[in-house]
Write a protein that holds these residues in place. Structure first.
Motif, PDB file in Angstrom:
ATOM      1  N   ARG A   1      -1.131  -3.387   4.454  1.00 41.54           N
ATOM      2  CA  ARG A   1      -2.516  -3.874   4.522  1.00 41.54           C
ATOM      3  C   ARG A   1      -3.447  -2.770   5.001  1.00 41.54           C
ATOM      4  N   TYR A   2      -3.007  -2.024   6.004  1.00 42.81           N
ATOM      5  CA  TYR A   2      -3.817  -0.904   6.506  1.00 42.81           C
ATOM      6  C   TYR A   2      -4.011   0.138   5.418  1.00 42.81           C
ATOM      7  N   SER A   3      -2.937   0.480   4.739  1.00 43.52           N
ATOM      8  CA  SER A   3      -3.005   1.497   3.708  1.00 43.52           C
ATOM      9  C   SER A   3      -3.909   1.066   2.568  1.00 43.52           C
TER      10      SER A   3
ATOM     11  N   GLY B   1      -6.423  -1.037   2.722  1.00 45.57           N
ATOM     12  CA  GLY B   1      -7.809  -1.014   3.186  1.00 45.57           C
ATOM     13  C   GLY B   1      -8.358   0.389   3.257  1.00 45.57           C
ATOM     14  N   MET B   2      -7.533   1.330   3.728  1.00 44.48           N
ATOM     15  CA  MET B   2      -7.973   2.718   3.799  1.00 44.48           C
ATOM     16  C   MET B   2      -8.180   3.305   2.419  1.00 44.48           C
TER      17      MET B   2
ATOM     18  N   VAL C   1      -1.643   8.385   3.694  1.00 44.42           N
ATOM     19  CA  VAL C   1      -2.048   6.971   3.715  1.00 44.42           C
ATOM     20  C   VAL C   1      -1.565   6.259   2.462  1.00 44.42           C
TER      21      VAL C   1
ATOM     22  N   TYR D   1       2.110  -5.118   7.663  1.00 44.88           N
ATOM     23  CA  TYR D   1       0.874  -4.694   8.327  1.00 44.88           C
ATOM     24  C   TYR D   1       0.476  -3.281   7.906  1.00 44.88           C
ATOM     25  N   VAL D   2       1.465  -2.406   7.742  1.00 46.19           N
ATOM     26  CA  VAL D   2       1.156  -1.034   7.339  1.00 46.19           C
ATOM     27  C   VAL D   2       0.571  -1.011   5.931  1.00 46.19           C
TER      28      VAL D   2
END
Length: 269
Positions: free
Chosen positions: A260-262, A264-265, A183, A257-258
């Motif tokens: 942002r996901y990373s 947040g995780m 991640v 987008y990836v």
């Protein structure tokens, strides 16, 4: 209220984006002006046509011409992009799991980066009798170093506290890799993939230029050179650059987008 509105994060991002777009547009206008002047006054012994001459050539050649020649190039670029990146990411993951192979893996990546493709091409052409395989190989080797190093740096970027947390709950190296390292590596990996996308196109075009398949951007470029059609050479080069730019843009959008996901995780750990 107006002061507060002017300082909101959304407004700040919009202003920054506006400045970037403005700077980019200004740069493009300056380049076009210099290009037009160089073409009009026949600088460099007339080897630089005007932008209008290049655009007119693209219009005269038509969509079918570029679709027929760039279709195979895009296909081989994508295949080389996939193979090169899969191998690079896989090797980076193996280095994290088995640290003893880091020296060999790093040297392999450096060799693939430092060895000129023109020097490798004849050897590859002898090794692979099929022309398409050689072109895919050259596209793959063009992206291998960037993705491997970027992914490896990302896999080593997590905070030690996050890794220790997984270890406390009984997780080993594989659990740390899956739950934390992968991640955290996504931003670095996609940053490398953005650079790899145009590199794959360049590697494929160079492979076609050397191998001379029946169709492709490389053969079209050679034919235009042999005819002495300078506007056509520039037109093909311009379209190749546009294809590489589209590849970069597609990966950049996915990367947004990836990332942002990373983020947040990573913040939830």
């Amino acid at each position: 209220m107006s002061t507060l509105a002017a300082t909101t994060p959304f407004t700040g991002r919009a202003q920054q984006a506006g400045k970037r777009w403005g700077a980019g547009a200004t740069g493009i206008i300056v380049v076009l002006l210099l290009w037009s002047v160089a073409g009009h006054f026949e600088w460099f012994k007339g080897t630089i046509p005007t932008p209008w001459a290049v655009l007119q050539t693209i219009g005269d050649q038509g969509w079918t011409y570029y679709a027929n020649n760039f279709g195979p190039t895009i296909e081989l670029s994508l295949r080389g992009f996939m193979w090169g990146n899969v191998l690079a990411i896989g090797l980076a993951l193996m280095v994290v799991i088995i640290p003893l192979i880091e020296g060999v893996a790093t040297q392999l990546a450096i060799i693939s980066y430092c060895t000129p493709i023109i020097a490798v091409a004849p050897i590859v052409q002898v090794a692979f009798a099929e022309v398409q395989t050689m072109i895919i190989f050259l596209a793959a080797i063009s992206v291998f170093f960037t993705t491997m190093i970027g992914t490896l740096a990302g896999l080593r970027s997590p905070h030690q506290a996050s890794l220790d947390l997984v270890k406390v709950y009984g997780g080993g190296t594989i659990a740390q890799l899956v739950r934390v390292r992968v991640v955290s590596a996504l931003p670095s990996t996609f940053a490398a993939l953005k650079i790899a996308a145009p590199a794959a196109v360049l590697g494929a075009v160079l492979g076609e230029f050397l191998a001379m398949p029946e169709r492709g951007a490389g053969p079209a470029l050679i034919v235009a050179q042999q005819r002495g059609d300078i506007p056509a050479v520039w037109a093909i080069a311009l379209v190749a650059g546009a294809v590489a730019g589209v590849g970069y843009a597609i990966v950049a959008v996915i990367s947004t987008y990836v990332t942002r996901y990373s983020t947040g995780m990573a913040g939830s750990k």
